[in-house]
Design a protein around this motif. Structure first.
Motif, PDB file in Angstrom:
ATOM      1  N   TRP A  30      16.703  82.229  73.425  1.00 23.03           N
ATOM      2  CA  TRP A  30      16.153  81.297  74.391  1.00 23.03           C
ATOM      3  C   TRP A  30      15.831  81.969  75.723  1.00 23.03           C
ATOM      4  N   LEU A  31      16.124  83.245  75.853  1.00 23.30           N
ATOM      5  CA  LEU A  31      15.952  83.972  77.105  1.00 23.30           C
ATOM      6  C   LEU A  31      14.478  84.286  77.356  1.00 23.30           C
ATOM      7  N   ARG A  32      13.957  83.843  78.491  1.00 27.04           N
ATOM      8  CA  ARG A  32      12.571  84.128  78.871  1.00 27.04           C
ATOM      9  C   ARG A  32      12.582  85.397  79.718  1.00 27.04           C
ATOM     10  N   THR A  33      11.888  86.419  79.251  1.00 24.89           N
ATOM     11  CA  THR A  33      11.985  87.748  79.850  1.00 24.89           C
ATOM     12  C   THR A  33      10.620  88.282  80.254  1.00 24.89           C
ATOM     13  N   LEU A  34      10.602  88.963  81.402  1.00 25.83           N
ATOM     14  CA  LEU A  34       9.411  89.664  81.867  1.00 25.83           C
ATOM     15  C   LEU A  34       9.736  91.154  81.878  1.00 25.83           C
ATOM     16  N   VAL A  35       8.937  91.938  81.161  1.00 23.20           N
ATOM     17  CA  VAL A  35       9.102  93.389  81.103  1.00 23.20           C
ATOM     18  C   VAL A  35       8.006  94.005  81.958  1.00 23.20           C
ATOM     19  N   VAL A  36       8.421  94.795  82.970  1.00 27.92           N
ATOM     20  CA  VAL A  36       7.469  95.362  83.925  1.00 27.92           C
ATOM     21  C   VAL A  36       7.588  96.882  83.901  1.00 27.92           C
ATOM     22  N   ASP A  37       6.512  97.542  83.493  1.00 27.70           N
ATOM     23  CA  ASP A  37       6.467  99.003  83.462  1.00 27.70           C
ATOM     24  C   ASP A  37       5.007  99.420  83.442  1.00 27.70           C
ATOM     25  N   ASP A  38       4.683 100.508  84.144  1.00 28.45           N
ATOM     26  CA  ASP A  38       3.294 100.948  84.175  1.00 28.45           C
ATOM     27  C   ASP A  38       2.888 101.679  82.904  1.00 28.45           C
ATOM     28  N   GLN A  39       3.839 102.058  82.080  1.00 22.71           N
ATOM     29  CA  GLN A  39       3.534 102.723  80.805  1.00 22.71           C
ATOM     30  C   GLN A  39       3.583 101.701  79.666  1.00 22.71           C
ATOM     31  N   ALA A  40       2.445 101.487  79.041  1.00 19.97           N
ATOM     32  CA  ALA A  40       2.363 100.521  77.942  1.00 19.97           C
ATOM     33  C   ALA A  40       3.328 100.872  76.818  1.00 19.97           C
ATOM     34  N   SER A  41       3.512 102.163  76.555  1.00 24.74           N
ATOM     35  CA  SER A  41       4.415 102.569  75.477  1.00 24.74           C
ATOM     36  C   SER A  41       5.862 102.183  75.788  1.00 24.74           C
ATOM     37  N   MET A  42       6.266 102.254  77.058  1.00 30.39           N
ATOM     38  CA  MET A  42       7.620 101.859  77.440  1.00 30.39           C
ATOM     39  C   MET A  42       7.791 100.348  77.339  1.00 30.39           C
ATOM     40  N   ARG A  43       6.764  99.595  77.760  1.00 32.82           N
ATOM     41  CA  ARG A  43       6.827  98.137  77.607  1.00 32.82           C
ATOM     42  C   ARG A  43       6.979  97.770  76.135  1.00 32.82           C
ATOM     43  N   ALA A  44       6.210  98.430  75.270  1.00 37.39           N
ATOM     44  CA  ALA A  44       6.269  98.145  73.836  1.00 37.39           C
ATOM     45  C   ALA A  44       7.649  98.480  73.274  1.00 37.39           C
ATOM     46  N   LEU A  45       8.220  99.594  73.707  1.00 40.28           N
ATOM     47  CA  LEU A  45       9.554  99.995  73.243  1.00 40.28           C
ATOM     48  C   LEU A  45      10.611  98.979  73.663  1.00 40.28           C
ATOM     49  N   VAL A  46      10.585  98.578  74.922  1.00 32.27           N
ATOM     50  CA  VAL A  46      11.570  97.615  75.431  1.00 32.27           C
ATOM     51  C   VAL A  46      11.391  96.258  74.750  1.00 32.27           C
ATOM     52  N   MET A  47      10.150  95.826  74.593  1.00 29.89           N
ATOM     53  CA  MET A  47       9.912  94.538  73.945  1.00 29.89           C
ATOM     54  C   MET A  47      10.323  94.561  72.476  1.00 29.89           C
ATOM     55  N   SER A  48      10.149  95.681  71.823  1.00 30.56           N
ATOM     56  CA  SER A  48      10.612  95.817  70.442  1.00 30.56           C
ATOM     57  C   SER A  48      12.133  95.718  70.381  1.00 30.56           C
ATOM     58  N   ALA A  49      12.816  96.369  71.309  1.00 30.86           N
ATOM     59  CA  ALA A  49      14.281  96.289  71.359  1.00 30.86           C
ATOM     60  C   ALA A  49      14.721  94.854  71.640  1.00 30.86           C
ATOM     61  N   LEU A  50      14.028  94.171  72.541  1.00 30.09           N
ATOM     62  CA  LEU A  50      14.362  92.776  72.837  1.00 30.09           C
ATOM     63  C   LEU A  50      14.189  91.895  71.605  1.00 30.09           C
ATOM     64  N   ARG A  51      13.071  92.094  70.887  1.00 32.68           N
ATOM     65  CA  ARG A  51      12.863  91.329  69.646  1.00 32.68           C
ATOM     66  C   ARG A  51      13.994  91.580  68.665  1.00 32.68           C
ATOM     67  N   GLY A  52      14.427  92.828  68.574  1.00 28.39           N
ATOM     68  CA  GLY A  52      15.540  93.167  67.692  1.00 28.39           C
ATOM     69  C   GLY A  52      16.850  92.495  68.088  1.00 28.39           C
ATOM     70  N   LEU A  53      16.983  92.184  69.374  1.00 27.27           N
ATOM     71  CA  LEU A  53      18.180  91.491  69.872  1.00 27.27           C
ATOM     72  C   LEU A  53      18.047  89.975  69.759  1.00 27.27           C
ATOM     73  N   GLY A  54      16.864  89.502  69.340  1.00 24.07           N
ATOM     74  CA  GLY A  54      16.675  88.069  69.150  1.00 24.07           C
ATOM     75  C   GLY A  54      15.862  87.379  70.224  1.00 24.07           C
ATOM     76  N   VAL A  55      15.426  88.103  71.254  1.00 20.06           N
ATOM     77  CA  VAL A  55      14.619  87.497  72.314  1.00 20.06           C
ATOM     78  C   VAL A  55      13.244  87.159  71.746  1.00 20.06           C
ATOM     79  N   ARG A  56      12.780  85.944  72.010  1.00 21.20           N
ATOM     80  CA  ARG A  56      11.503  85.502  71.450  1.00 21.20           C
ATOM     81  C   ARG A  56      10.433  85.264  72.511  1.00 21.20           C
ATOM     82  N   SER A  57      10.836  84.987  73.746  1.00 21.68           N
ATOM     83  CA  SER A  57       9.878  84.657  74.798  1.00 21.68           C
ATOM     84  C   SER A  57       9.788  85.814  75.783  1.00 21.68           C
TER      85      SER A  57
END
Length: 170
Positions: A47-74
């Motif tokens: 249920w956690l609404r998260t904003l990932v802020v990074d100037d490197q698209a690859s880092m944003r993708a990595l962090v968002m993938s990790a968040l998805r793996g932890l169950g974050v959906r938004s």
């Protein structure tokens, strides 16, 4: 677990969809107006609404993938600090994962702006950076950061920081 608490309870599901507070006394679950769910004090990351802020698209993708793996959906993403502030003005979030060094407006500038804003001041912010010098760590602590992640971010470190941040400061 939170879904289990709400299964078969249409009124509670309706409250959840509208983002209103509700309770399920049998399970000890509740939904805060922010949409963040806790069961017996544990934060349900789905249920956690998260904003990932990074100037490197690859880092944003990595962090968002990790968040998805932890169950974050938004999740929302921004490529620089100004874009992050623009998004925060329009979209409510519970947590910001913020790169320290970015063009246009860096993470420290975003953090200062968020902490001075009466509507955003209590927003949870975790700084992500490759910097570990003592002066920088003291600066972000003084500005009120809720967590500090050294890049390259691991899922375990991410989870620990999220859990700590969501339990601190109202």
């Amino acid at each position: 677990a939170c879904k289990r608490a709400l299964r078969g309870e249409p009124a509670l599901k309706a409250f959840l969809r509208r983002g209103q507070a509700c309770a399920s006394p049998g399970e000890g679950a509740f939904i805060k107006p922010s949409g963040l769910c806790r069961i017996d004090g544990r934060i349900m990351l789905e249920w956690l609404r998260t904003l990932v802020v990074d100037d490197q698209a690859s880092m944003r993708a990595l962090v968002m993938s990790a968040l998805r793996g932890l169950g974050v959906r938004s999740m929302l993403e921004a490529g620089d600090g100004q874009e992050a502030l623009d998004l925060l003005a329009r979209k409510p979030v519970d947590l910001v994962l913020l790169d320290a060094e970015m063009p246009k407006l860096d993470g420290l500038g975003v953090l200062r702006t968020v902490r001075m804003d009466p509507t955003l001041g209590s927003l949870k912010v975790i700084m992500m950076t490759g910097r570990a010098d003592a002066e920088f760590v003291k600066t972000v602590a003084r500005l009120g950061v809720d967590g500090y992640l050294a890049k390259h971010v691991s899922a375990a470190a991410l989870l620990g920081n999220i859990q700590h941040a969501m339990r601190t400061r109202a």
